[in-house]
Design a protein around this motif. Structure first.
Motif, PDB file in Angstrom:
ATOM      1  N   LEU A 135       0.839  -1.210   0.000  1.00 54.03           N
ATOM      2  CA  LEU A 135       0.000   0.000   0.000  1.00 54.03           C
ATOM      3  C   LEU A 135       0.867   1.251   0.000  1.00 54.03           C
ATOM      4  N   PRO A 136       0.615   2.191  -0.921  1.00 56.76           N
ATOM      5  CA  PRO A 136       1.351   3.458  -0.866  1.00 56.76           C
ATOM      6  C   PRO A 136       0.821   4.319   0.273  1.00 56.76           C
ATOM      7  N   ASN A 137       1.684   5.128   0.862  1.00 60.46           N
ATOM      8  CA  ASN A 137       1.247   6.015   1.937  1.00 60.46           C
ATOM      9  C   ASN A 137       0.444   7.182   1.379  1.00 60.46           C
ATOM     10  N   ASN A 138      -0.330   7.795   2.234  1.00 61.48           N
ATOM     11  CA  ASN A 138      -1.204   8.888   1.799  1.00 61.48           C
ATOM     12  C   ASN A 138      -0.473  10.221   1.914  1.00 61.48           C
ATOM     13  N   THR A 139       0.157  10.630   0.817  1.00 56.89           N
ATOM     14  CA  THR A 139       0.895  11.893   0.842  1.00 56.89           C
ATOM     15  C   THR A 139      -0.003  13.105   0.606  1.00 56.89           C
ATOM     16  N   CYS A 140      -1.324  12.891   0.512  1.00 55.70           N
ATOM     17  CA  CYS A 140      -2.250  14.028   0.511  1.00 55.70           C
ATOM     18  C   CYS A 140      -2.289  14.678   1.897  1.00 55.70           C
ATOM     19  N   ILE A 141      -1.885  13.923   2.913  1.00 51.72           N
ATOM     20  CA  ILE A 141      -1.839  14.452   4.279  1.00 51.72           C
ATOM     21  C   ILE A 141      -0.710  15.476   4.353  1.00 51.72           C
ATOM     22  N   LYS A 142      -0.982  16.643   4.910  1.00 51.86           N
ATOM     23  CA  LYS A 142      -0.025  17.755   4.906  1.00 51.86           C
ATOM     24  C   LYS A 142       0.888  17.692   6.131  1.00 51.86           C
ATOM     25  N   LEU A 143       1.783  16.715   6.147  1.00 46.34           N
ATOM     26  CA  LEU A 143       2.715  16.606   7.272  1.00 46.34           C
ATOM     27  C   LEU A 143       3.607  17.833   7.385  1.00 46.34           C
ATOM     28  N   GLU A 144       3.876  18.493   6.249  1.00 43.07           N
ATOM     29  CA  GLU A 144       4.746  19.665   6.310  1.00 43.07           C
ATOM     30  C   GLU A 144       4.123  20.783   7.147  1.00 43.07           C
ATOM     31  N   ASN A 145       2.793  20.886   7.113  1.00 46.17           N
ATOM     32  CA  ASN A 145       2.130  21.907   7.940  1.00 46.17           C
ATOM     33  C   ASN A 145       2.266  21.594   9.423  1.00 46.17           C
ATOM     34  N   VAL A 146       2.203  20.309   9.762  1.00 53.20           N
ATOM     35  CA  VAL A 146       2.383  19.896  11.157  1.00 53.20           C
ATOM     36  C   VAL A 146       3.827  20.147  11.579  1.00 53.20           C
ATOM     37  N   ALA A 147       4.768  19.759  10.710  1.00 54.07           N
ATOM     38  CA  ALA A 147       6.188  19.890  11.041  1.00 54.07           C
ATOM     39  C   ALA A 147       6.560  21.333  11.351  1.00 54.07           C
ATOM     40  N   LYS A 148       6.026  22.274  10.581  1.00 53.76           N
ATOM     41  CA  LYS A 148       6.393  23.686  10.754  1.00 53.76           C
ATOM     42  C   LYS A 148       6.006  24.235  12.117  1.00 53.76           C
ATOM     43  N   ARG A 149       5.104  23.551  12.801  1.00 49.67           N
ATOM     44  CA  ARG A 149       4.736  23.995  14.156  1.00 49.67           C
ATOM     45  C   ARG A 149       5.787  23.603  15.189  1.00 49.67           C
ATOM     46  N   HIS A 150       6.715  22.725  14.803  1.00 52.47           N
ATOM     47  CA  HIS A 150       7.659  22.178  15.785  1.00 52.47           C
ATOM     48  C   HIS A 150       9.122  22.402  15.432  1.00 52.47           C
ATOM     49  N   GLY A 151       9.394  22.976  14.284  1.00 55.45           N
ATOM     50  CA  GLY A 151      10.780  23.227  13.917  1.00 55.45           C
ATOM     51  C   GLY A 151      10.876  23.796  12.524  1.00 55.45           C
ATOM     52  N   GLU A 152      12.092  24.025  12.087  1.00 60.04           N
ATOM     53  CA  GLU A 152      12.319  24.574  10.758  1.00 60.04           C
ATOM     54  C   GLU A 152      12.077  23.494   9.703  1.00 60.04           C
ATOM     55  N   LEU A 153      11.425  23.892   8.616  1.00 63.34           N
ATOM     56  CA  LEU A 153      11.201  22.993   7.487  1.00 63.34           C
ATOM     57  C   LEU A 153      12.060  23.482   6.327  1.00 63.34           C
ATOM     58  N   ILE A 154      12.964  22.641   5.855  1.00 60.59           N
ATOM     59  CA  ILE A 154      13.842  22.989   4.740  1.00 60.59           C
ATOM     60  C   ILE A 154      13.424  22.173   3.525  1.00 60.59           C
ATOM     61  N   VAL A 155      13.033  22.856   2.456  1.00 59.61           N
ATOM     62  CA  VAL A 155      12.662  22.186   1.214  1.00 59.61           C
ATOM     63  C   VAL A 155      13.882  22.189   0.308  1.00 59.61           C
ATOM     64  N   SER A 156      14.372  21.012  -0.005  1.00 59.76           N
ATOM     65  CA  SER A 156      15.599  20.884  -0.781  1.00 59.76           C
ATOM     66  C   SER A 156      15.307  21.042  -2.268  1.00 59.76           C
ATOM     67  N   THR A 157      16.041  21.947  -2.916  1.00 61.33           N
ATOM     68  CA  THR A 157      15.833  22.186  -4.345  1.00 61.33           C
ATOM     69  C   THR A 157      17.121  22.019  -5.150  1.00 61.33           C
ATOM     70  N   ASP A 158      18.240  22.504  -4.630  1.00 61.30           N
ATOM     71  CA  ASP A 158      19.491  22.458  -5.383  1.00 61.30           C
ATOM     72  C   ASP A 158      20.157  21.087  -5.336  1.00 61.30           C
ATOM     73  N   LEU A 159      19.951  20.356  -4.244  1.00 58.20           N
ATOM     74  CA  LEU A 159      20.575  19.054  -4.058  1.00 58.20           C
ATOM     75  C   LEU A 159      19.511  17.992  -3.834  1.00 58.20           C
ATOM     76  N   GLU A 160      19.900  16.730  -4.012  1.00 58.37           N
ATOM     77  CA  GLU A 160      19.050  15.625  -3.573  1.00 58.37           C
ATOM     78  C   GLU A 160      18.730  15.831  -2.097  1.00 58.37           C
ATOM     79  N   CYS A 161      17.485  15.583  -1.717  1.00 55.75           N
ATOM     80  CA  CYS A 161      17.051  15.838  -0.344  1.00 55.75           C
ATOM     81  C   CYS A 161      17.923  15.092   0.668  1.00 55.75           C
ATOM     82  N   ASP A 162      18.215  13.813   0.405  1.00 57.30           N
ATOM     83  CA  ASP A 162      19.016  13.026   1.353  1.00 57.30           C
ATOM     84  C   ASP A 162      20.419  13.617   1.523  1.00 57.30           C
ATOM     85  N   GLN A 163      21.015  14.044   0.418  1.00 53.87           N
ATOM     86  CA  GLN A 163      22.356  14.620   0.499  1.00 53.87           C
ATOM     87  C   GLN A 163      22.330  15.946   1.260  1.00 53.87           C
ATOM     88  N   ALA A 164      21.335  16.785   0.964  1.00 53.08           N
ATOM     89  CA  ALA A 164      21.226  18.068   1.668  1.00 53.08           C
ATOM     90  C   ALA A 164      21.030  17.845   3.162  1.00 53.08           C
TER      91      ALA A 164
END
Length: 577
Positions: A135-164
């Motif tokens: 089963l694929p996970n439900n990425t319609c759920i806005k975890l990023e909105n929850v995360a921003k309440r508890h710390g900095e959210l960094i969206v990786s654009t220039d590098l692969e997310c794992d490497q960044a």
């Protein structure tokens, strides 16, 4: 998702490869030497943690329950004294599209298997057990909105997310990284690696990978691990390309050991490999086989990926970089021509019952593209997408011509995203009008629509679009809007809602179609710079929806049943497209 077979190797062959971690205890210990121990979280890896209730997931998820669980988990970590920083995938790197497309095609096939099970009236508990691992996970759920309440959210654009993430964690001397990706076993750094898939959110315990234990088992040093991982097979250099080479080294059960022996014989100076060495390695890998022209690039990209030194090469100037800094990655993609990935979630292209998903959402993409490109038409008049358009064709690149508004002039992008209060207030009516226009020409001048409370506008527009396409029935639209209303005023306790025994096939597919189209309408609202009150969490509870759907299909829906939403049913008389 990392290096094939490495997780099972860590579990079965490496002494201390996996061990239990009490997260609060580790944070408390770390506080003896640093005020706020840093925990860096791969946010995509957390979807598996919060979508672990497979019965709920098959019902389309209980959005409030998932977000409440995530909120509580992150809060307990910060209450223990940790600083949280979250990393989230931004723009997909161009060299990863082949991998991404293959995974999306595989995911579609897996979803078709699930749909067949539901069509066969498989009991919910049986389906949840049978399809647990696929089963694929439900990425319609806005975890990023929850995360921003508890710390900095960094969206990786220039590098692969794992490497960044790895570069950040190493530079900031993090206590731990949370992920499920075995690539993090390869990056050099003094941090622990906590396994996301083993997290018990109630007890705050998990399993951790023994990174140093892997080095000892292989007899390698950090500077050699990038080469070892590259030749073991990953997202850059596929396992299928390397399998003959690995088999030639020795038996399958010995491949990681034998590969380590091979790597130890090679010269790696200060983590660098010269071209002659790389070409010699490729000659050995493809012994008695033709070396693909792309192999050198696959190798170089993979090897560079595992380096934790910040890249020295300067990126070209980006006139729209301010959009990324402000969190408008979709708008940035439209203005720069970066492909927009349009994913599916349990849509069955074999059936015409709901129409064609791409045809439902293509006008939405076309029109928001027209709004954002309105003042940039000399640069670009189309949107590049990657999607699947029917059952036979795989995911592929395509273009959507932008539809520019004629009866209303969009504000420039800088004004749309402005946080200045007077500017926001002066543009609110025009933004709402543009939002309605994206949904349908018929709503452009319907000022009465503004009587819908902001929290329900996105739902009503989503239902209007689905009704206009002939995808859903009136009672289904009413039910979805009523549940949104019930969630907002606490008319039921989601934690006490019972699981349905079986799912009605049409309801199963409808629940996912609603939330996917809702996410498109929500993205439009974000791009228009509408306040958060117009973009609430998807107001959907899968258990409630399926339980009420079965009841509503067996009775006549009377006016008193829909009385709370009666004034907002603008989708009642839609004109089909």
């Amino acid at each position: 998702m990392g290096i094939r077979h490495l997780h099972s190797f860590m579990e079965r062959k490496v002494d201390g490869g996996l061990y239990t971690v009490k997260m609060q205890h580790e944070i408390s210990n770390a506080k003896k030497s640093v005020e706020k121990p840093l925990v860096v979280i791969d946010l995509m890896a957390m979807f598996g943690v919060f979508c672990s209730d497979r019965r709920s997931l098959l019902c389309g998820s209980q959005f409030w329950v998932v977000e409440h669980t995530a909120d509580s988990f992150f809060k307990r970590l910060t209450d223990a004294g940790a600083e949280l920083v979250f990393f989230y995938d931004g723009t997909l790197q161009l060299n990863k599209y082949d991998t991404w497309i293959n995974r999306q095609n595989d995911k579609y096939d897996r979803m078709i298997d699930v749909l067949d099970g539901i069509n066969a009236r498989m009991p919910l508990a049986v389906a949840a057990n049978k399809f647990d691992r696929t089963l694929p996970n439900n990425t319609c759920i806005k975890l990023e909105n929850v995360a921003k309440r508890h710390g900095e959210l960094i969206v990786s654009t220039d590098l692969e997310c794992d490497q960044a993430l790895a570069i950040y964690a190493t530079k900031r001397k993090a206590l731990a990284v949370i992920s499920h990706d075995t690539d993090f076993l390869i990056f050099e750094g003094g941090w622990q690696l906590w396994h996301a898939n083993h997290i018990d959110v109630n007890k705050l315990i998990t399993k951790a990978y023994g990174r140093q234990a892997l080095l000892r088992t292989l007899g390698l040093q950090w500077r050699q691990m990038a080469l070892w991982a590259t030749l073991a097979g990953n997202d850059f250099f596929s396992y299928d390309e390397l399998e003959p080479f690995l088999n030639d080294l020795g038996p399958h059960t010995q491949k990681f050991y034998k590969l380590a022996e091979y790597v130890r014989r090679l010269t790696v100076r200060n983590g660098k490999l010269d071209d002659d060495t790389v070409r010699s390695i490729l000659g050995r890998v493809y012994k008695k086989r033709r070396i693909p022209t792309e192999a050198y690039e696959w190798f170089r990209q993979s090897y560079a990926f595992y380096q934790v030194d910040e890249p020295s090469e300067k990126k070209p100037d980006d006139p729209f970089a301010y959009l990324l800094q402000a969190g408008y990655s979709f708008t940035h993609s439209i203005l720069t021509g970066v492909p927009f990935n349009v994913t599916l979630f349990f849509f069955d292209y074999r059936s015409s019952e709901f129409g064609n998903y791409y045809e439902i959402i293509e006008p939405i993409i076309s029109r928001i593209g027209g709004i954002l490109l309105y003042h940039h038409q000399h640069e670009r008049q189309h949107i590049t997408v990657v999607t699947k358009r029917n059952h036979q064709e795989p995911h592929s690149f395509g273009t959507v011509a932008a539809t520019f508004p004629t009866a209303i002039t969009p504000p420039p992008v800088m004004d749309l995203i402005s946080t200045d209060g007077p500017v926001q207030a002066s543009l609110l009516e025009r933004k709402l009008q543009l939002w309605r226009w994206v949904c349908s020409d018929d709503l452009l001048d319907v000022e009465l629509f503004n009587t819908v409370p902001p929290a329900f506008m996105c739902t009503v527009l989503t239902l209007y679009r689905l009704r206009q396409c002939g995808a859903i029935r009136l009672f289904e639209a009413d039910l979805l809007l009523l549940i949104a209303h019930q969630l907002s005023n606490g008319a039921f306790d989601p934690l006490q809602e019972p699981y349905p025994q079986k799912l009605i096939s049409r309801a199963f597919r409808l629940g996912f179609l609603f939330q996917k189209v809702y996410s498109h309408m929500d993205r439009v609202a974000k791009a228009l710079g509408l306040p958060q009150q117009y973009r609430p969490t998807t107001p959907y509870d899968g258990l409630r929806f399926h339980n009420m759907y079965r009841v509503w299909t067996s009775m006549k829906v009377e006016p008193h049943h829909i009385e709370p939403i009666a004034e907002w049913r603008f989708y009642q008389q839609t004109k089909s497209t």
